[in-house]
Design a protein around this motif. Structure first.
Motif, PDB file in Angstrom:
ATOM      1  N   GLN B 117      31.205  38.878  36.920  1.00 26.25           N
ATOM      2  CA  GLN B 117      31.262  37.431  37.133  1.00 26.25           C
ATOM      3  C   GLN B 117      31.864  36.740  35.904  1.00 26.25           C
ATOM      4  OE1 GLN B 117      27.385  36.340  38.354  1.00 26.25           O
ATOM      5  NE2 GLN B 117      28.160  35.542  40.271  1.00 26.25           N
ATOM      6  N   GLU B 118      31.376  37.177  34.756  1.00 21.62           N
ATOM      7  CA  GLU B 118      31.830  36.607  33.483  1.00 21.62           C
ATOM      8  C   GLU B 118      33.339  36.721  33.346  1.00 21.62           C
ATOM      9  OE1 GLU B 118      30.671  35.063  29.619  1.00 21.62           O
ATOM     10  OE2 GLU B 118      29.604  35.297  31.505  1.00 21.62           O
ATOM     11  N   ARG B 119      33.843  37.944  33.617  1.00 23.27           N
ATOM     12  CA  ARG B 119      35.270  38.182  33.428  1.00 23.27           C
ATOM     13  C   ARG B 119      36.101  37.386  34.423  1.00 23.27           C
ATOM     14  NH1 ARG B 119      38.116  43.158  31.337  1.00 23.27           N
ATOM     15  NH2 ARG B 119      39.491  41.399  31.143  1.00 23.27           N
ATOM     16  N   VAL B 120      35.613  37.329  35.661  1.00 30.00           N
ATOM     17  CA  VAL B 120      36.374  36.599  36.684  1.00 30.00           C
ATOM     18  C   VAL B 120      36.405  35.114  36.334  1.00 30.00           C
ATOM     19  CG1 VAL B 120      36.380  35.895  39.099  1.00 30.00           C
ATOM     20  CG2 VAL B 120      35.916  38.258  38.505  1.00 30.00           C
ATOM     21  N   LYS B 121      35.280  34.610  35.853  1.00 26.64           N
ATOM     22  CA  LYS B 121      35.222  33.178  35.555  1.00 26.64           C
ATOM     23  C   LYS B 121      36.024  32.813  34.321  1.00 26.64           C
ATOM     24  CE  LYS B 121      31.102  31.715  37.939  1.00 26.64           C
ATOM     25  NZ  LYS B 121      29.683  31.973  37.890  1.00 26.64           N
ATOM     26  N   SER B 122      36.053  33.724  33.361  1.00 27.23           N
ATOM     27  CA  SER B 122      36.771  33.392  32.127  1.00 27.23           C
ATOM     28  C   SER B 122      38.272  33.564  32.279  1.00 27.23           C
ATOM     29  CB  SER B 122      36.272  34.272  30.984  1.00 27.23           C
ATOM     30  OG  SER B 122      36.593  35.615  31.257  1.00 27.23           O
ATOM     31  N   GLY B 123      38.684  34.094  33.422  1.00 30.70           N
ATOM     32  CA  GLY B 123      40.115  34.302  33.644  1.00 30.70           C
ATOM     33  C   GLY B 123      40.858  32.984  33.778  1.00 30.70           C
ATOM     34  N   ARG B 124      42.155  33.096  33.898  1.00 27.04           N
ATOM     35  CA  ARG B 124      42.962  31.876  34.005  1.00 27.04           C
ATOM     36  C   ARG B 124      42.799  31.269  35.398  1.00 27.04           C
ATOM     37  NH1 ARG B 124      45.302  35.600  31.883  1.00 27.04           N
ATOM     38  NH2 ARG B 124      46.442  37.281  32.875  1.00 27.04           N
ATOM     39  N   SER B 125      43.185  30.021  35.486  1.00 20.86           N
ATOM     40  CA  SER B 125      42.874  29.317  36.723  1.00 20.86           C
ATOM     41  C   SER B 125      44.126  28.941  37.506  1.00 20.86           C
ATOM     42  CB  SER B 125      42.093  28.056  36.392  1.00 20.86           C
ATOM     43  OG  SER B 125      42.833  27.289  35.470  1.00 20.86           O
ATOM     44  N   ARG B 126      45.238  29.505  37.171  1.00 25.65           N
ATOM     45  CA  ARG B 126      46.438  29.180  37.917  1.00 25.65           C
ATOM     46  C   ARG B 126      46.360  29.776  39.318  1.00 25.65           C
ATOM     47  NH1 ARG B 126      52.078  30.416  35.025  1.00 25.65           N
ATOM     48  NH2 ARG B 126      51.587  28.995  33.347  1.00 25.65           N
ATOM     49  N   PRO B 127      46.816  29.041  40.335  1.00 26.26           N
ATOM     50  CA  PRO B 127      46.734  29.604  41.680  1.00 26.26           C
ATOM     51  C   PRO B 127      47.641  30.830  41.845  1.00 26.26           C
ATOM     52  CG  PRO B 127      47.852  27.476  41.693  1.00 26.26           C
ATOM     53  CD  PRO B 127      47.319  27.672  40.331  1.00 26.26           C
ATOM     54  N   PHE B 128      47.222  31.712  42.695  1.00 30.68           N
ATOM     55  CA  PHE B 128      47.982  32.921  43.020  1.00 30.68           C
ATOM     56  C   PHE B 128      48.265  33.777  41.800  1.00 30.68           C
ATOM     57  CE2 PHE B 128      49.046  29.899  46.427  1.00 30.68           C
ATOM     58  CZ  PHE B 128      48.476  30.607  47.470  1.00 30.68           C
ATOM     59  N   GLU B 129      47.330  33.763  40.846  1.00 29.35           N
ATOM     60  CA  GLU B 129      47.447  34.676  39.721  1.00 29.35           C
ATOM     61  C   GLU B 129      46.191  35.517  39.759  1.00 29.35           C
ATOM     62  OE1 GLU B 129      49.873  33.046  36.000  1.00 29.35           O
ATOM     63  OE2 GLU B 129      47.746  33.141  35.672  1.00 29.35           O
ATOM     64  N   PRO B 130      46.336  36.830  39.804  1.00 31.51           N
ATOM     65  CA  PRO B 130      45.128  37.646  39.914  1.00 31.51           C
ATOM     66  C   PRO B 130      44.223  37.480  38.700  1.00 31.51           C
ATOM     67  CG  PRO B 130      47.077  39.010  39.558  1.00 31.51           C
ATOM     68  CD  PRO B 130      47.559  37.616  39.747  1.00 31.51           C
ATOM     69  N   ARG B 131      42.924  37.479  38.950  1.00 35.55           N
ATOM     70  CA  ARG B 131      41.967  37.399  37.841  1.00 35.55           C
ATOM     71  C   ARG B 131      41.347  38.764  37.646  1.00 35.55           C
ATOM     72  NH1 ARG B 131      38.583  31.931  37.683  1.00 35.55           N
ATOM     73  NH2 ARG B 131      40.151  30.539  38.530  1.00 35.55           N
ATOM     74  N   ILE B 132      41.406  39.243  36.439  1.00 28.92           N
ATOM     75  CA  ILE B 132      40.936  40.596  36.157  1.00 28.92           C
ATOM     76  C   ILE B 132      39.413  40.629  36.157  1.00 28.92           C
ATOM     77  CG2 ILE B 132      40.851  42.394  34.416  1.00 28.92           C
ATOM     78  CD1 ILE B 132      43.744  41.636  33.750  1.00 28.92           C
TER      79      ILE B 132
END
Lengths: 369, 675
Positions: B117-132
């Motif tokens: 959850q932490e990693r997904v939330k801290s990822g970037r927020s641009r649309p259509f960019e995968p979140r690691i």
């Protein structure tokens, strides 16, 4: 025979050609919506073409049957419709959580589509012998026509199919307004309606129906859930831009971003691939159809045919407005078909039959009986 | 025409009916025109906006990350490569139920939900960019994700190249590392995009423009379910350029092996062209930690360890050079004609200057010694006297000639210049005038003087190659991957030492006494019959007589060497922090490197090395290696040979403290070999 020949000769070509044009547009849109690179046309497209064949036959039959015969048997037709709706309650086919269909000899039909025509005929029959037409309808005299509308409304709403049920009220209401209702009565009923709307919201509507209305107000709240249709539909229509992406080139359509693009959302397919130009042409075709029907009604010399044609016009009008309004995102998502364009045998046959009725009235306008 | 005719002759007002019809027509047309207006709004006015949206709907731009260039040693052996890292990522637009999907993913990966959850939330927020959600998953984990794909909608696996270091900690400091570009850097650097890697330290930083590749992309079309339909556009990535270093893997490994976990530095240079053959900093760390997102625990350990493993000691740490500086003092004395090869000074075990005694490491004194002997035995008294004759100005001038006090300009970050003291320097930095007594420790490489191991190695290289100061060359060649085009970095000299070669060659020759003379202090550096020159050094850290048992205040062991003496091919500078005597602890480091080097050159055999190895009897094992104090080591040294011991007085900033130190020294004087 002699008469029939004259009727055939005096066929209402503007009306008929408009209807044929809309049928063609509908088949084209459906071809694209169901396009498959291997097969080309889809099974739905084939079925729709067959329905249109049956529908045009109905159109011809309804045109040839004398309005007097319709008038004489109006209540019979109405009772038959109500009978079919009642039959659904016992042996209807369930699909998508609703019991709306009857299966007869391998064919599946939707009685509520035909009920609209039955209601139109019945109301016209009632008006033709009603003294209220002289002074205008009052609350008490409205009981009879309201009963006529109320029975199918209730039968359809319990299926459940609120959209089609309301459609009956819209058609009937439009016919009543043209027949003439006293101003005071309109005002009183309007106030009463508003007072009833609040309890109806809390007790009468099912959750998914409420959700649709809420979603319509702000679709972006739930882009993947209930707002999905509204958003994707707007994207499809808007991305068509002025001249469209071209036949079979609509990405929203070809990549199936709209689950119901062959039925309720067929207009979005058209709007995406043909742009503003294409959608305006379709709107104009419907506009012309309404103009033509109202003109036919104005030229009538008898009450029954005049109101049958008005009923048909109201049916087309409300279907178009509610459906297109939904597709362009100004009305909530309600499952009403777009006449002659949406996929659906019952709808096509019923609409073509109704238009046949109107064409029959038009052909006889110079005839004496 | 009174009205329409109803069946029962209803009288109907035709006029008002027609009015109502007209109203109905106008009303319906009005509503139709509203619909048209809405269509115009969507399609005419906002057409381009929705066209964009539909494009986003159907296309996904997938970045293909270009691997950074590889790094090879001088013989073409790969030191740094790339390997694929499998990252599990979420395409939020295709995930219907984020929480549920994260939970399922945590279950499949067998990791805590919170972590993902932490990693997904801290990822970037641009649309259509995968979140690691998890990076560099194992093949087994990857298999589980693939097998559970049906209940992980919107979960994709990204393959990105990450650094691979086959020799993990062998040269971590040289390579440095690359990280995701920061927001600040993004503003100032052209041609970078969010998420790109950028070199932060070491060669990754210095050679960023060469190592960096060009990312490619694949534009794919997806359907409403996010399923890949077809590729619309492909741009291949371009791998970064490869670096070919002057570094010799064998020597680097030898340095690592001999230094083990001790704190220290090993530098090996080719004095003929300035090539860096080895550059090792100990303790090192596993560079593979930096390939993927660094484990915070590892980072904390690396940054908080008292051994400071992240420091690149050969160039970022400055130490007093100790007695190794005597070679340069000798050059100064000869060049200034103050002494000659045969000049003899007496060493009674100390040198008296003013009211103080400056001690030699040999209490009993070396007696009368000439320059050659004083270098071989590292006699302090000789150089105290020479230092007083030279004075700080001349010592400073000659130090400057050899590059002390200035950067070698090696192309790595963080290099320190050390301190070359002068009158001006003291005035500016200490705010005091230069006392004659300040000169005496400087003449034996103590006092204010500090150098980096690389600086010292480079100065020695200049001393033995006839006076050419090279800019140490680490990168020899940059090769473009596809075309094979290469750019060669030629060796550059930054300065020439303006002295007669005879003097330099003479001192160079004297250095061989250190290794080969029977009383030389660097006998442990011998390699077969190769003639090796060198100089031991024992740099004092603490004041005399204090903190004897604190390991971190023990002397630093130095050894510099070059070979063959007549035509040196290699210069080695070895430093072992707090190890004590240079001859005991640092000379063996030089021995290892030189042995490897000359074995490779075919100039010596294993047998010869073994035969000539200086192997004194082992000192009595009174204490274990780890707890051995300096005093014990000193006794061991005294038992075997006349090892140079640090008895030089330390650098002391003021007279008061110096006096105190002196009295301490005198107090301690009865205890022989206490220092």
């Amino acid at each position: 025979m002699f008469k029939s020949k004259r009727i055939a000769l005096s066929i209402d070509w503007p009306l008929t050609l408009t209807v044929l044009a809309l049928c063609t547009v509908g088949l084209g849109a459906l071809y694209s919506a169901g396009f498959n690179e291997q097969l080309g046309y889809s099974a739905q497209m084939k079925r729709q073409a067959m329905s249109m064949g049956v529908g045009l036959l109905c159109f011809l039959i309804c045109m040839l049957i004398k309005p007097e015969i319709w008038k004489r048997n109006a209540y019979l037709v109405y009772l038959l419709g109500c009978g079919l709706l009642t039959a659904i309650l016992f042996s209807g086919v369930v699909a998508g959580g609703a019991r709306r269909w009857l299966e007869i000899g391998g064919f599946r039909m939707q009685p509520s589509e035909f009920m609209k025509v039955a209601l139109i005929v019945a109301l016209a029959r009632l008006f033709s012998s009603s003294t209220s037409l002289e002074k205008g309808y009052q609350i008490l005299s409205l009981i009879k026509p309201c009963l006529l509308m109320g029975v199918p409304f209730v039968l359809i709403v319990v299926e459940p199919d609120l959209g089609t049920g309301l459609c009956h009220l819209l058609i009937g209401g439009s016919m009543l307004m043209l027949a003439g209702v006293r101003k005071r009565t309109v005002l009183t009923l309007g106030l009463l309606g508003m007072c009833l709307a609040v309890p109806a919201w809390f007790f009468g509507l099912k959750d998914y129906q409420k959700q649709r209305i809420l979603t319509f107000m702000s679709p972006e709240d739930d882009p993947l859930g209930s707002g999905y249709h509204a958003i994707q539909s707007k994207i499809a229509v808007g991305s068509g831009s002025l001249t469209g992406k071209g036949f079979l080139q609509g990405t929203q359509t070809q990549l199936r971003f709209l689950p119901e693009q062959t039925t309720d959302f067929i207009f979005s397919v058209l709007a995406e691939e043909w742009g503003f130009v294409g959608s305006a042409v379709v709107i104009f075709l419907y506009g012309f159809l309404i103009l033509r029907l109202l003109t036919i009604s104005a030229r009538c010399s008898e009450i029954f045919p005049a109101f049958v044609v008005i009923g048909v016009a109201a049916m087309i009008f409300w279907h178009v407005i509610v459906n297109v309004g939904m597709v362009v995102g100004v009305l909530p998502v309600v499952g009403l078909t777009l006449p002659l364009l949406s996929f659906g045998g019952s709808s096509v046959v019923a609409v073509l039959g109704a238009l046949g009725l109107a064409a029959g009235v038009s052909s006889r306008r110079f005839l004496f009986h | 025409m009174a009205g329409l005719v109803g069946g029962d002759s209803v009288n109907f007002d035709l006029g008002s009916f027609k009015v109502r019809l007209k109203v109905a027509l106008v009303a319906s047309y009005f509503i139709f025109s509203l619909i048209l207006l809405r269509l115009w709004f969507l399609q005419g006015l906002n057409g381009p906006y929705y066209r964009d949206k539909s494009e986003n709907n159907r296309t996904r731009l997938i970045k293909t990350v270009a691997p950074r260039g590889s790094i090879f040693d001088r013989d073409g052996r790969m030191l740094v490569g790339s390997r694929p890292s499998f990252d599990v990522a979420l395409m939020l637009e295709d995930v219907p139920d984020l929480e549920g999907t994260v939970e399922t993913l945590a279950e499949v990966l067998q990791r805590p939900v919170g972590e993902i959850q932490e990693r997904v939330k801290s990822g970037r927020s641009r649309p259509f960019e995968p979140r690691i959600a998890a990076s560099d998953v194992s093949r087994e984990e990857l298999g589980r994700v693939r097998a559970n794909g049906y209940r992980l909608p919107g979960v994709i696996v990204d393959v990105v190249p990450v650094r691979d270091y086959p020799f993990d900690s062998m040269a971590a400091h040289i390579f440095g590392y690359a990280r995701e570009i920061s927001k600040k850097e993004l503003e100032s650097r052209e041609g970078y995009a969010r998420g790109d890697l950028i070199g932060k330290t070491g060669l990754e930083l210095a050679q960023e423009t060469s190592l960096r590749g060009q990312n490619g992309f694949v534009r794919i079309e997806v359907d409403a379910g996010g399923r890949r339909k077809k590729e619309l556009e492909v741009k291949d990535y371009l791998k970064g350029r490869d670096l070919h270093l002057s570094l010799d893997l064998d020597l680097q490994l030898a340095a690592q092996e001999v230094l083990k976990n001790r704190r220290g530095a090993v530098v090996a240079l080719d004095p003929r062209n300035g090539d860096v053959l080895a550059l090792y900093s100990g303790p090192s760390y596993d560079a593979n930690h930096f390939s993927v997102a660094l484990n915070p625990a590892v980072w904390k350990e690396l940054t908080s360890s008292p051994d400071k493993p992240l420091n690149n000691r050969p160039l970022t740490a400055a130490y007093p050079p100790g007695s190794t500086f005597k070679l340069f003092a000798a050059v100064a004395g000869l060049a200034e004609n103050l002494i000659s090869e045969s000049t003899v000074f007496n060493c009674p075990g100390y040198y008296r200057f003013g009211k103080r005694n400056y001690r030699c490491h040999k209490r009993s004194g070396h007696g009368k010694v000439n320059l050659r002997q004083s270098i071989a035995m590292s006699c302090n008294a000789y150089f105290y006297q020479l230092g007083v004759m030279l004075g700080i100005d001349r010592l400073s001038k000659y130090g400057e000639m050899f590059g002390f006090g200035s950067l070698t300009e090696i192309a790595l970050d963080g290099e320190k210049s050390g301190i070359l003291p002068s009158r001006k320097w003291k005035k500016e930095k200490v705010g005091e005038q230069w006392w004659p007594g300040d000169t005496i420790p400087v003449s034996i490489g103590q006092g204010y003087l500090t150098v980096t191991p690389l600086q010292l190695a480079n100065a020695v290289a200049a001393l033995v190659n006839g006076g050419i100061i090279y800019k140490p060359r680490l990168v020899r060649k940059v090769v473009e991957h596809e075309s094979g085009k290469s750019r060669v970095y030629h060796s550059q000299h930054s300065n020439l030492v303006p002295l007669p070669k005879e003097i330099l060659h003479l001192v160079r020759d004297m250095g061989s006494e250190v290794v080969h003379h029977e009383r030389g202090t660097g006998k442990r550096a011998r390699v077969g019959e190769i003639r090796i020159g060198g100089k031991t050094g024992t740099a004092q850290v603490s004041r005399l007589g204090t903190q004897e048992n604190d390991e971190r205040l023990q002397d630093h062991a130095w050894f510099i060497s070059y070979a063959p003496v007549e035509e040196p091919m290699i210069v080695v500078a070895a430093l072992v922090e707090n190890a004590g005597s240079g001859g005991l602890e640092a000379a063996p480091v030089s021995h290892s490197i030189m042995s490897k080097f000359f074995l490779k050159q075919g100039m010596v055999t294993e047998e010869e090395i073994e035969e000539h190895k200086f192997d004194p009897p082992k000192p009595p094992v009174a204490a274990t290696e780890a707890t051995a104090t300096r005093a014990e080591r000193t006794m061991a040294a005294a038992a075997t040979s006349d090892q140079e011991m640090a008895a030089e007085l330390p650098s002391l900033p003021s007279v008061g403290i110096r006096d105190q130190a002196q009295s301490r020294a005198q107090m301690n004087s009865p205890e022989e070999e206490d220092f």
